[in-house]
Each structure stands twice: as structure tokens, then as C-alpha cells.
Design a protein around this motif. Structure first.
Motif, short mmCIF file in Angstrom:
data_model
loop_
_atom_site.label_atom_id
_atom_site.label_comp_id
_atom_site.label_asym_id
_atom_site.label_seq_id
_atom_site.Cartn_x
_atom_site.Cartn_y
_atom_site.Cartn_z
N TYR A 32 44.10 47.47 31.78
CA TYR A 32 44.97 48.30 32.32
C TYR A 32 46.31 48.08 32.09
N GLN A 91 37.89 51.16 31.10
CA GLN A 91 36.88 50.23 31.79
C GLN A 91 35.48 50.12 30.59
N ILE A 148 35.06 45.62 38.61
CA ILE A 148 35.88 46.58 38.90
C ILE A 148 36.27 46.44 40.37
N ALA A 149 37.47 46.32 40.71
CA ALA A 149 37.95 46.33 42.14
C ALA A 149 37.47 45.23 43.05
N TYR A 187 42.85 41.80 39.73
CA TYR A 187 43.31 41.56 38.40
C TYR A 187 43.76 40.42 37.76
N SER A 241 38.29 46.51 49.08
CA SER A 241 38.77 45.40 48.40
C SER A 241 40.32 45.38 48.76
N PHE A 300 43.96 42.75 48.47
CA PHE A 300 44.31 41.36 47.87
C PHE A 300 45.88 41.34 48.22
N ASN A 344 41.81 48.53 46.82
CA ASN A 344 40.90 49.60 46.02
C ASN A 344 41.33 51.25 46.38
N GLY A 366 37.04 53.58 44.65
CA GLY A 366 36.37 52.13 44.43
C GLY A 366 36.36 51.54 43.07
N ASN A 367 36.95 52.04 42.06
CA ASN A 367 37.06 51.46 40.98
C ASN A 367 38.57 51.28 40.42
N MET A 368 39.53 51.42 41.39
CA MET A 368 40.84 50.85 40.67
C MET A 368 41.71 50.38 41.91
N LEU A 369 42.52 49.48 41.38
CA LEU A 369 43.29 48.84 42.47
C LEU A 369 44.76 49.60 42.48
N PHE A 380 48.56 49.31 43.86
CA PHE A 380 49.58 48.26 44.27
C PHE A 380 50.83 48.84 45.07
#
Lengths: 113, 110
Positions: free
Chosen positions: A33, A50, A97-98, A102, B32, B34, B91, B95-98, B100
Motif C-alpha cells: 500500500y 494485493q 489481508i486485514a 500493516y 479486525s 487495531f 477493516n 474486509g480486505n482493507m484497513l 485509519f
């Protein structure tokens, strides 16, 4: 030691010039990313990949380009079309992924002169 | 509405104090969560993951409230070295990216 390396740490760009920021990881991560961070602001997603040979635009892709020819490498080019490129650029990678979060590189601080 | 929202602060606290940050998220399907720490002019670093049952790591405790869609970070016995910006991360819809949050700045004073 495994990690993610960004270079250079500091970069100065003249008006109208293209510059390329390097991001290399030896973590065997599939996903990578690029984020931009302006002073006092949060992270904004520029591009992500990805899988090798595939990448997608993020929220602020205009004026930027990327490539993902190798799993380890995800360089970002800041083109002359990006009118306000001065910022802190962060590269990140992720294994699953996720799920695990990161890992970030130490960043490149780009300044237009 | 932003996907992940945090109070930007700054939170100014004396050494030894207990301080808590909350973060709200909009996607009820997020799985998810964090907390990251970012020092001035440095990259973000993973502080801790947030589990459904809550988790503790030394002076740091993270909790998840799914019903109200927020996560929290509690720091006990604050140290000067805890001064940083704390980023909440969740997330995304697919479901495939975080995603912020904008971060909460903490300043611990002597």
C-alpha cells in the motif's frame, strides 16, 4: 531481519518533475500500500496492490502512478500532474489481508522546491 | 459520516495519570481492529490488536464494544514516552482493507 524499506528518506522535487519513491519488502507479503500524510492529518490511501501485476486506485490516486512487477517491490511515481505533492509518503505491506495489520516503512518526506 | 472517527485531542495529562481514548467506526460488519502508535515525523507502528474479549499488554488495555461500534484504548501510569499520536484502525466494508482514523494526540507532561 525482515522488513520494509523506503528510499530515499528525503526527496526534493522541482516543479514539473516526475520523481519515484522506492518501497521494497522482504517479508514475503502479498499486499502492499501507499499512503500520503499531510501535517497534522490522517493517512490517505493512494494506491494498493494485493497481488503481483495488479494494483488498484485508492482515494487520492490522481497525479500518481505505481507498478507491481515483483512481489517485493511497489514503487510510487509522483508525476507533474500532482499539484501539491509536498507530504510524508508511507509504504506498507501485509501478509493476510486485514487480519494482522500493516507493517510500515519509515517513510519518504517529499518537498517541492 | 467518516468510517473511523477519533477525537484529535490533544490530551494533556501528567505523568502517572490514566487516560482513555475512544474510537467509533461505521461498518457493523468490521472484524479486525487495531491501535497504532505514531511518533512525530515517524511511521505508524502496531501497538496492539483489539479482540472481542478485550486484551491487555502491560499498561495498555484495548476493548471492543460491537453493540455501540467503538473501540477503546486505556493507558495506565502514563509515561513521558507515551507521548505520541494513537491511530485507530478498522477493516473496511469488503474486509480486505484497513481504514485509519485521524489519530488522537497524547502529551504526557512531567
Amino acid at each position: 531481519d525482515g522488513g520494509i524499506t523506503q528510499s530515499p528518506k528525503y526527496l526534493f522535487r522541482k516543479e514539473g518533475q516526475n520523481v519515484t519513491l522506492s518501497c521494497e519488502q522482504n517479508l514475503n507479503h502479498d499486499a502492499m500500500y501507499w499512503y500520503r500524510q499531510d501535517p497534522g492529518q490522517g493517512l490517505r490511501l493512494i494506491y494498493y496492490s494485493q497481488i503481483v501485476n495488479d494494483f488498484q486506485k485508492g482515494d487520492i490516486a490522481e497525479g500518481y502512478s505505481v507498478s507491481r512487477e515483483k512481489k517485493e517491490s511497489f514503487p510510487l511515481t509522483v508525476t507533474s500532474a500532482q499539484k501539491n505533492p509536498t507530504a510524508f509518503y508511507l509504504c506498507a505491506s501485509e501478509d493476510q489481508i486485514a487480519i494482522y495489520g500493516y507493517t510500515f516503512g519509515s517513510g519518504t518526506r517529499l518537498t517541492v522546491v | 459520516r467518516k468510517e473511523v472517527e477519533q477525537d484529535p485531542g490533544p490530551f494533556n495529562v501528567p505523568e502517572g495519570a490514566t487516560v482513555a481514548f475512544n474510537c467509533t467506526y461505521s461498518n457493523s460488519a468490521s472484524q479486525s481492529f487495531f491501535w497504532y502508535r505514531q511518533d512525530c515525523r515517524k511511521e505508524p507502528k502496531l501497538l496492539m490488536s483489539v479482540y472481542s474479549s478485550g486484551n491487555e499488554d502491560g499498561r495498555f488495555t484495548a476493548q471492543l464494544n460491537r453493540a455501540s461500534q467503538y473501540i477503546s484504548l486505556l493507558i495506565r501510569d502514563s509515561k513521558l514516552s507515551d507521548s505520541a499520536t494513537y491511530l485507530c484502525v478498522v477493516n473496511d466494508n469488503a474486509g480486505n482493507m484497513l481504514t485509519f482514523g485521524g489519530g488522537t494526540r497524547l502529551m504526557v507532561k512531567p
